[in-house]
Design an enzyme around this catalytic site. Structure first.
Site, PDB file in Angstrom:
ATOM      1  N   HIS A 358      16.237  34.553   9.416  1.00 59.19           N
ATOM      2  CA  HIS A 358      16.265  35.370   8.213  1.00 59.19           C
ATOM      3  C   HIS A 358      17.607  36.096   8.207  1.00 59.19           C
ATOM      4  CE1 HIS A 358      11.616  35.408   8.468  1.00 59.19           C
ATOM      5  NE2 HIS A 358      12.039  34.408   7.711  1.00 59.19           N
ATOM      6  N   GLU A 361      18.147  39.884   8.937  1.00 61.24           N
ATOM      7  CA  GLU A 361      17.723  40.427  10.223  1.00 61.24           C
ATOM      8  C   GLU A 361      18.858  40.203  11.219  1.00 61.24           C
ATOM      9  OE1 GLU A 361      13.888  38.646  10.942  1.00 61.24           O
ATOM     10  OE2 GLU A 361      13.146  39.296   8.988  1.00 61.24           O
ATOM     11  N   HIS A 496      13.978  37.978  15.658  1.00 53.67           N
ATOM     12  CA  HIS A 496      13.803  38.512  14.304  1.00 53.67           C
ATOM     13  C   HIS A 496      14.005  40.027  14.326  1.00 53.67           C
ATOM     14  CE1 HIS A 496      11.906  35.012  12.033  1.00 53.67           C
ATOM     15  NE2 HIS A 496      12.053  34.536  13.267  1.00 53.67           N
ATOM     16  N   GLU A 589      10.419  40.433  17.703  1.00 49.41           N
ATOM     17  CA  GLU A 589      10.817  41.384  16.666  1.00 49.41           C
ATOM     18  C   GLU A 589      11.527  42.529  17.388  1.00 49.41           C
ATOM     19  OE1 GLU A 589      10.452  40.951  13.480  1.00 49.41           O
ATOM     20  OE2 GLU A 589       9.004  39.305  13.345  1.00 49.41           O
TER      21      GLU A 589
END
Length: 732
Positions: A358, A361, A496, A589
């Site tokens: 993404h 990110e 991410h 994350e």
């Protein structure tokens, strides 16, 4: 002495606004251009006619009456049934917004000072206050830029700070903790799937003691500046102050908001630290890194330049290659790091990190650029841990899988990119939903009892629809799939941002259309181990005093979660990697802030440095070996390694070598290959550093030997002929 101070205080309003004077405010003096407010902060439900409420806003009683009337018109309309506002309607501000403070969305604006840290959680909840709140879930602690709400409104995790309807003088206050030079404000509306609420204009005030306040004023008129705010809930809007102000506290005072809505906002404050001449405030603990690395955000050109510099500095352990191109033709560069770059060494596992799937990110991208610099520097210094990593495995770092999306996010800037801009590639494809769904055909075959005898439990083929020329498959996705097939990866992590948690497969729920459901793989113990290793080595995740990022507290489960039990993701790279290749992959994350400011990169590196290294070392966990032909002693490619009790197999690489990640324990392992007799043996995995060697030697079946002899034009040996005749007799 006090008489002199009172005289100065009386004279102060005529002096005009200044940058601020911490020393005077500590003594109780009013700041220039302000009115001293007796007593404490006004109560949330103070009547508009009360003098404290009037003077706290730095306006006259006449101005307050006019503004309250305007706002009552807006608030009364709130009782109407809410529908999607088309077109958007906002109340007209009382004062013309400051032109210099407006932002052209198409341009990248320099923000001056870095963010104070509302989004990144550096500012604690205790330093956020407000005049009132509709509920706890809409309290001031939720007024952080880009904070995301839960699925239900009215819970503890709503998507903004919202003042009560009866609050006619709402304000949102941030305590910087020490004297600070405030230079700007960024705002958003309320994040919600059910409501539309945002502020359309606001004023800004400052204080050094939370009692005496002065406002930000226009240069031209000397009047309080009214800043234009939002026209939708998600787009961040930056307003730079006409003149930076030095103070400890800053207040945002909504003046108008969406008709039918409520004064709701999420914010970030731009602020530079300043020295305290009185030494009255404790210095904030220094954060950062002592590693001599390039701590800044790198666009595509700068990224290529940095990777080239690392390669030139460490030419014997690095190699740069491209796996393909993005939709707009930007190359997907990979940095390979090993003592023998460019070749697969027998028995040496292949590992990878992927970031930037993404594009917005951005932290993962920078962490991989920092990691390649660190490995190079430490290898040259003789760091034994790094040296062992580079001699025992082959590391591949893909810092930007979606370079097109990143360039969009980079152009907007770290604080203005919002939550989603730049997430998708330039075809508007979410790359983490773009891999082939292999879960569904596997589960259907399992339900029919076809696995593993008819349908394999590993290396599932691509569905026909996915291989068609008109299939909606991004070029970035195709490039990564070819990369996966070309190199026998064993271990991977997909980096991410936007949360602080490690998720592991399966990412897709087994029950069709279920939004979330625990869906473990046959290797659930291994994935939980891998996830716990990263989460347990990450400094931010191990900080017991930190608050949750958005709407879920993952710390109660050790900061790990099954991906499908969080939210279903069909077509994820993790699931595809597990079902189509030998590679075990998790998602990390990394931070609440998807695109942290450059000044936060040193601390983010320290948060993740040991975790990045420790995770790579987990490739030693389990068993490894070579499957060889008894006659030729050559490795057998594509031999199947099956572990009793685990319905998922792996295969050998082209040299016959394999790696099977397993948690400590005793396992019965079977090696099989077409044309060979299977062999089963016991393999023990201990807590000692491995992997445990588990080699196999396979003997060809008579049928296979016959095929090879006939193909070579040789005569069949008598012993083989007799064995074949006996086999035929047994069948008869």
């Amino acid at each position: 002495m006090w008489g002199l101070l009172l005289a100065l205080a009386a004279f102060a309003p005529a002096v005009g606004p200044a940058l601020g004077a911490p020393r005077n405010s500590v003594l109780g003096l009013a700041q220039p251009g302000t009115t001293k407010v007796p007593g404490s902060i006004p109560a949330p439900h103070s009547s508009p006619a009360q003098p404290p409420a009037e003077t706290a806003n730095g306006t006259s009683a006449q101005h307050v009456r006019i503004r309250v009337i305007k706002k009552k018109k807006v608030i009364m309309k709130k009782r109407k049934k809410l529908t999607r506002p088309t077109p958007l309607v906002t109340a007209r501000p009382l004062v013309t917004p400051t032109p210099a403070a407006t932002l052209n969305p198409a341009e990248k604006q320099e923000t001056g000072c870095p963010p104070l840290g509302l989004e990144s959680l550096r500012v604690s909840d205790s330093r956020l206050e407000a005049s009132s709140s509709q509920s706890f879930g809409l309290g001031p602690h939720r007024g952080r830029l880009n904070i995301q709400s839960g699925l239900e409104d009215g819970d503890l995790y709503d998507g903004a700070w919202c003042a009560e309807e009866q609050d006619t003088d709402p304000w949102f206050q941030v305590d910087a903790g020490h004297p600070t030079r405030f230079s700007g404000v960024i705002t958003q509306g309320r994040n919600s799937v059910w409501r539309y609420d945002w502020v359309t204009s606001y004023k800004v005030q400052f204080s050094n003691d939370s009692r005496t306040w002065w406002g930000s004023r226009k240069h031209s008129s000397g009047m309080d500046a009214v800043f234009p705010a939002n026209s939708d809930p998600e787009t961040p809007v930056l307003n730079l102050l006409p003149e930076p102000q030095v103070a400890r506290f800053i207040r945002l005072l909504p003046q108008t908001w969406l008709q039918g809505g409520a004064p709701c906002l999420r914010a970030e404050i731009l602020a530079c630290p300043v020295s305290d001449p009185n030494d009255l405030f404790l210095e904030a603990p220094a954060s950062g890194s002592s590693d001599p690395l390039d701590f800044r955000h790198h666009n595509y050109k700068a990224m290529r330049k940095l990777m080239k510099q690392v390669q030139e500095q460490c030419p014997n352990i690095t190699r740069i290659y491209s796996i393909g191109k993005s939709y707009h033709g930007l190359k997907l560069y990979v940095m390979e790091m090993s003592d023998q770059p460019g070749e697969h060494e027998l028995g040496e596992p292949e590992v990878r990190y992927v970031a930037g799937m993404h594009g917005n990110e951005a932290l993962g991208r920078e962490l991989l650029l920092l990691l390649m610099q660190f490995l190079c520097h430490e290898f040259l210094r003789g760091n034994p841990r790094v040296t062992r990593l580079l001699t025992e495995m082959r590391i591949h770092l893909l810092p930007s899988m979606n370079p097109d999306g990143y360039e969009i996010a980079y152009h907007r800037g770290s604080e203005l990119v919002g939550w989603a801009e730049g997430r998708w590639n330039n075809q508007s494809i979410d790359l983490n939903h773009n891999f082939a769904d292999l879960n569904t055909p596997l589960w259907e075959a399992q339900d029919d009892g076809k696995v593993p005898h008819i349908v394999p439990n590993h290396h599932l083929p691509l569905p026909t629809y996915y291989t068609l020329p008109n299939a909606t498959v991004a070029p970035e996705t195709r490039a990564v799939i070819k990369w996966m097939k070309r190199i026998p990866f064993v271990l991977s992590a997909n980096l991410h941002g936007g949360e602080l948690v490690v998720s592991y497969p399966f990412d897709m729920t087994r029950t069709p259309w279920a939004a979330r459901e625990l869906t473990p793989t046959p290797d659930d113990a291994v994935f939980r181990w891998l996830s716990t290793v990263y989460a347990g080595s990450n400094l931010a995740m191990q900080d017991t005093s930190r608050r949750p990022c958005h709407s879920q507290d993952f710390s109660v489960h050790g900061n790990i979660i099954n991906g499908a039990d969080w939210h279903t993701v069909p077509g994820s790279m993790n699931d595809f990697s597990y079902l189509h290749t030998n590679c075990f992959e998790i998602t990390v994350e990394l931070s609440c802030d998807k695109f942290p400011h450059e000044n936060e990169l040193p601390q983010e590196w320290e948060n993740n440095k040991d975790a990045l290294l420790t995770y790579l070392e987990q490739v030693r966990m389990g068993i490894a070996g070579v499957v060889r032909d008894k006659d030729t002693e050559l490795g057998i490619a594509d031999a199947v390694i099956a572990v009793d009790g685990i319905n998922h197999d792996v295969t050998t690489a082209w040299g016959g070598d394999y790696w099977r990640l397993l948690t400590p324990g005793d396992y019965m392992v079977t090696a099989s290959a077409e044309g060979y007799h299977s062999v089963t043996r016991n393999c023990r995995v201990t807590f000692e550093e491995g992997p445990f060697p588990c080699n196999f030697v396979l003997t060809k079946t008579p049928k296979q030997r016959l095929r090879e002899l006939l193909a070579a034009g040789a005569k069949v040996p008598p012993d083989l002929r007799r064995r074949l005749e006996r086999l035929r007799g047994q069948k008869d």
